[in-house]
Scaffold this active site. Structure first.
Site, PDB file in Angstrom:
ATOM      1  CD  GLU A  64      -2.943  -1.241   2.183  1.00 47.73           C
ATOM      2  OE1 GLU A  64      -2.940  -0.385   3.105  1.00 47.73           O
ATOM      3  OE2 GLU A  64      -3.845  -2.085   2.032  1.00 47.73           O
TER       4      GLU A  64
ATOM      5  CD  GLU B 149       7.529 -11.487  -4.637  1.00 52.15           C
ATOM      6  OE1 GLU B 149       7.671 -10.342  -5.112  1.00 52.15           O
ATOM      7  OE2 GLU B 149       6.482 -12.107  -4.726  1.00 52.15           O
TER       8      GLU B 149
ATOM      9  N   GLY C 262       5.224  -1.496   2.279  1.00 56.21           N
ATOM     10  CA  GLY C 262       5.068  -2.868   1.826  1.00 56.21           C
ATOM     11  C   GLY C 262       5.652  -3.895   2.776  1.00 56.21           C
TER      12      GLY C 262
HETATM   13  C1  LIG Z   1       8.541  -2.494  -9.746  1.00 60.39           C
HETATM   14  C2  LIG Z   1       7.840  -2.959  -8.505  1.00 60.39           C
HETATM   15  C3  LIG Z   1       6.890  -3.977  -8.586  1.00 60.39           C
HETATM   16  C4  LIG Z   1       6.218  -4.389  -7.443  1.00 60.39           C
HETATM   17  N1  LIG Z   1       5.230  -5.359  -7.544  1.00 60.39           N
HETATM   18  C5  LIG Z   1       4.447  -5.620  -6.463  1.00 60.39           C
HETATM   19  C6  LIG Z   1       3.296  -6.474  -6.576  1.00 60.39           C
HETATM   20  O1  LIG Z   1       3.010  -7.033  -7.638  1.00 60.39           O
HETATM   21  N2  LIG Z   1       2.517  -6.652  -5.484  1.00 60.39           N
HETATM   22  C7  LIG Z   1       2.793  -6.062  -4.287  1.00 60.39           C
HETATM   23  O2  LIG Z   1       2.035  -6.251  -3.354  1.00 60.39           O
HETATM   24  N3  LIG Z   1       3.881  -5.263  -4.142  1.00 60.39           N
HETATM   25  C8  LIG Z   1       4.700  -5.027  -5.199  1.00 60.39           C
HETATM   26  N4  LIG Z   1       5.788  -4.195  -5.078  1.00 60.39           N
HETATM   27  C9  LIG Z   1       6.064  -3.576  -3.799  1.00 60.39           C
HETATM   28  C10 LIG Z   1       7.257  -4.173  -3.083  1.00 60.39           C
HETATM   29  O3  LIG Z   1       6.949  -5.459  -2.642  1.00 60.39           O
HETATM   30  C11 LIG Z   1       7.592  -3.187  -1.944  1.00 60.39           C
HETATM   31  O4  LIG Z   1       8.184  -2.059  -2.558  1.00 60.39           O
HETATM   32  C12 LIG Z   1       8.498  -3.796  -0.918  1.00 60.39           C
HETATM   33  O5  LIG Z   1       7.831  -4.779  -0.193  1.00 60.39           O
HETATM   34  C13 LIG Z   1       9.024  -2.741   0.068  1.00 60.39           C
HETATM   35  O6  LIG Z   1       7.989  -1.970   0.535  1.00 60.39           O
HETATM   36  P1  LIG Z   1       8.078  -0.367   0.491  1.00 60.39           P
HETATM   37  O7  LIG Z   1       8.617   0.002  -0.854  1.00 60.39           O
HETATM   38  O8  LIG Z   1       6.749   0.158   0.846  1.00 60.39           O
HETATM   39  O9  LIG Z   1       9.161   0.005   1.530  1.00 60.39           O
HETATM   40  P2  LIG Z   1       8.968   0.084   3.116  1.00 60.39           P
HETATM   41  O10 LIG Z   1       8.300  -1.122   3.620  1.00 60.39           O
HETATM   42  O11 LIG Z   1       8.354   1.404   3.430  1.00 60.39           O
HETATM   43  O12 LIG Z   1      10.475   0.080   3.575  1.00 60.39           O
HETATM   44  C14 LIG Z   1      11.347   1.191   3.345  1.00 60.39           C
HETATM   45  C15 LIG Z   1      12.743   0.799   3.776  1.00 60.39           C
HETATM   46  O13 LIG Z   1      12.742   0.459   5.166  1.00 60.39           O
HETATM   47  C16 LIG Z   1      13.261  -0.851   5.356  1.00 60.39           C
HETATM   48  N5  LIG Z   1      12.520  -1.517   6.423  1.00 60.39           N
HETATM   49  C17 LIG Z   1      11.177  -1.639   6.527  1.00 60.39           C
HETATM   50  N6  LIG Z   1      10.855  -2.312   7.652  1.00 60.39           N
HETATM   51  C18 LIG Z   1      12.018  -2.645   8.260  1.00 60.39           C
HETATM   52  C19 LIG Z   1      12.345  -3.338   9.466  1.00 60.39           C
HETATM   53  N7  LIG Z   1      11.410  -3.859  10.262  1.00 60.39           N
HETATM   54  N8  LIG Z   1      13.664  -3.478   9.778  1.00 60.39           N
HETATM   55  C20 LIG Z   1      14.652  -2.976   8.992  1.00 60.39           C
HETATM   56  N9  LIG Z   1      14.395  -2.292   7.838  1.00 60.39           N
HETATM   57  C21 LIG Z   1      13.092  -2.127   7.478  1.00 60.39           C
HETATM   58  C22 LIG Z   1      13.061  -1.562   4.044  1.00 60.39           C
HETATM   59  O14 LIG Z   1      13.981  -2.611   3.865  1.00 60.39           O
HETATM   60  C23 LIG Z   1      13.273  -0.443   3.062  1.00 60.39           C
HETATM   61  O15 LIG Z   1      14.650  -0.265   2.825  1.00 60.39           O
HETATM   62  C24 LIG Z   1       6.518  -3.804  -6.202  1.00 60.39           C
HETATM   63  C25 LIG Z   1       7.498  -2.802  -6.110  1.00 60.39           C
HETATM   64  C26 LIG Z   1       8.145  -2.381  -7.236  1.00 60.39           C
HETATM   65  C27 LIG Z   1       9.165  -1.271  -7.106  1.00 60.39           C
END
Ligand SMILES: Cc1cc2nc3c(=O)[nH]c(=O)nc-3n(C[C@H](O)[C@H](O)[C@H](O)COP(=O)(O)OP(=O)(O)OC[C@H]3O[C@@H](n4cnc5c(N)ncnc54)[C@H](O)[C@@H]3O)c2cc1C
Length: 369
Positions: free
Chosen positions: A117, A346, A121
């Protein structure tokens, strides 16, 4: 112990390599990358030539590797219409399999998985999109972000909140099959991604989208578990994408350089890239062998996904450095951009490390008991 691939897996690998050499050309890859357009022609050819074979996961793994070795954007696009079928295979009922999964398998429908969302993610339990039940229908409102196939999918498997969490935040989440033509469903294609520009990525907005109760997958409230089980499988395939990218970068290093005239430090770099690619492949095949024998080891799967992703980034970076100006254009430049997503989708590398550490902690606690 035998590290050779069985003959049928070698044959799947050969078939995928041959397919890639005919259709996943540098020219086509540049064309779709520049236009940020999903390559339906590649999807159709892959179906015609039966390149995608979900009945055998080892065939899928080596096929993904070979396709991404030729080009990550096109390679992922060839297999991504099936993204999420395992959710239906494992948790869908017979009606859902007939109505949704089989259409995807026949190439008549494209699927997506919507978890992430705008608010994040990694924290899957924190999702806010919610469904309320009125009569025998559910109504979903909220938004999803970065959804692969979002603007080209016929339906998505969507994780939503169906009841308030009790003492555990991951309780009260459910998976629904949501038709993308439904009233109140909007998909906005995202432009300007760093890499994998041939794949379609969209923001989804849901405004009271009506979903019949028969589209609930499995049991209400068990969605978190279903999605985590799915990620345990899809992470292996992301590891295969990453190995393909790393191998593709190494191929281009070996093809483009005069290997006899490299300095010692350049020779060491090439040797290190080659070693890491092999290590990533072995780790992934080990994790896959447990998973494909119905005995998944999430710690190993996360190690394979996390490590292979980092190897893809490393290999493409070294390819740019070794090739000099030639590395800043064409295939290598695109591979470098495409590699980064491996460390994000993932489960980011940090999330993989958390899974590994927590599994180790449980093992230590078990021994201490
Ligand atoms: C091209 C593309 C395709 C995608 N396709 C899909 C899809 O088909 N379906 C879907 O559902 N999603 C999809 N995604 C989303 C993707 O799975 C998320 O971007 C990913 O899970 C990370 O979530 P976020 O980007 O919201 O980062 P956030 O969760 O906001 O994290 C930001 C940063 O903080 C770090 N972080 C977060 N929590 C912790 C923790 N507890 N401890 C240490 N570090 C932490 C993360 O590693 C990251 O570096 C896609 C993303 C992209 C870019």
């Amino acid at each position: 112990m035998n590290f050779d691939l069985p003959d049928d897996v070698k044959e799947a690998q050969r078939k995928a390599r041959d397919f890639a050499s005919r259709y996943l050309t540098s020219e086509k890859a540049a064309y779709y990358d520049e236009r940020e357009e999903y390559p339906h022609e590649i999807r159709k050819k892959a179906l015609e030539e039966k390149i995608v074979d979900f009945s055998n996961p080892w065939h899928m793994l080596v096929t993904i590797e070979e396709l991404c070795r030729a080009d990550p954007g096109l390679g992922i696009s060839a297999t991504t219409p099936f993204f999420g079928v395992e959710i239906l295979m494992l948790f869908g009922n017979e009606q859902q399999k007939a109505r949704y999964m089989e259409r995807v398998m026949r190439g008549e429908a494209i699927m997506g998985v919507a978890v992430t969302e705008p608010g994040g993610g990694s924290d899957v339990a924190g999702i806010k999109t919610s469904a309320v039940k009125r009569g025998n229908k559910w109504y979903i409102s909220g938004s999803k972000m970065f959804i692969t196939n979002g603007a080209i999918a016929d339906f998505v498997a969507m994780l939503v909140r169906t009841s308030r969490p009790d003492e555990k935040r991951h309780h009260g989440l459910s998976v629904f099959l949501v038709d993308t033509k439904s009233k109140g469903f909007t998909a906005n294609k995202l432009h300007g991604k760093l890499g994998v520009r041939a794949t379609n990525t969209a923001e989804l907005i849901l405004n009271e989208v009506e979903v019949p109760e028969e589209n609930l997958v499995g049991e209400e409230g068990r969605g978190f578990y279903y999605i985590m089980t799915f990620f345990d499988i899809s992470r292996i395939y992301v590891a295969a994408q990453a190995i393909g990218i790393a191998q593709g970068a190494l191929d281009r290093i070996l093809r483009s350089l005069d290997l006899k005239s490299l300095s010692e430090s350049q020779q060491f770099t090439v040797a290190e890239v080659a070693t890491r690619v092999e290590a990533a492949r072995m780790l992934t095949y080990q994790a896959a062998s447990y998973l494909f024998n119905f005995n998944p080891v999430p710690k190993l799967t996360s190690m394979a996904k996390g490590y292979s992703s980092e190897v893809a980034t490393f290999a493409t970076q070294k390819a740019i450095e070794l090739l000099g100006p030639a590395g800043l254009t064409g295939d290598v430049e695109r591979f470098y951009r495409d590699a980064k997503i491996m460390e994000i989708w993932e489960g980011t590398s940090e999330v993989e490390k958390l899974i590994i550490y927590r599994s180790m902690l449980r093992e230590v606690e078990k021994v201490a008991q």
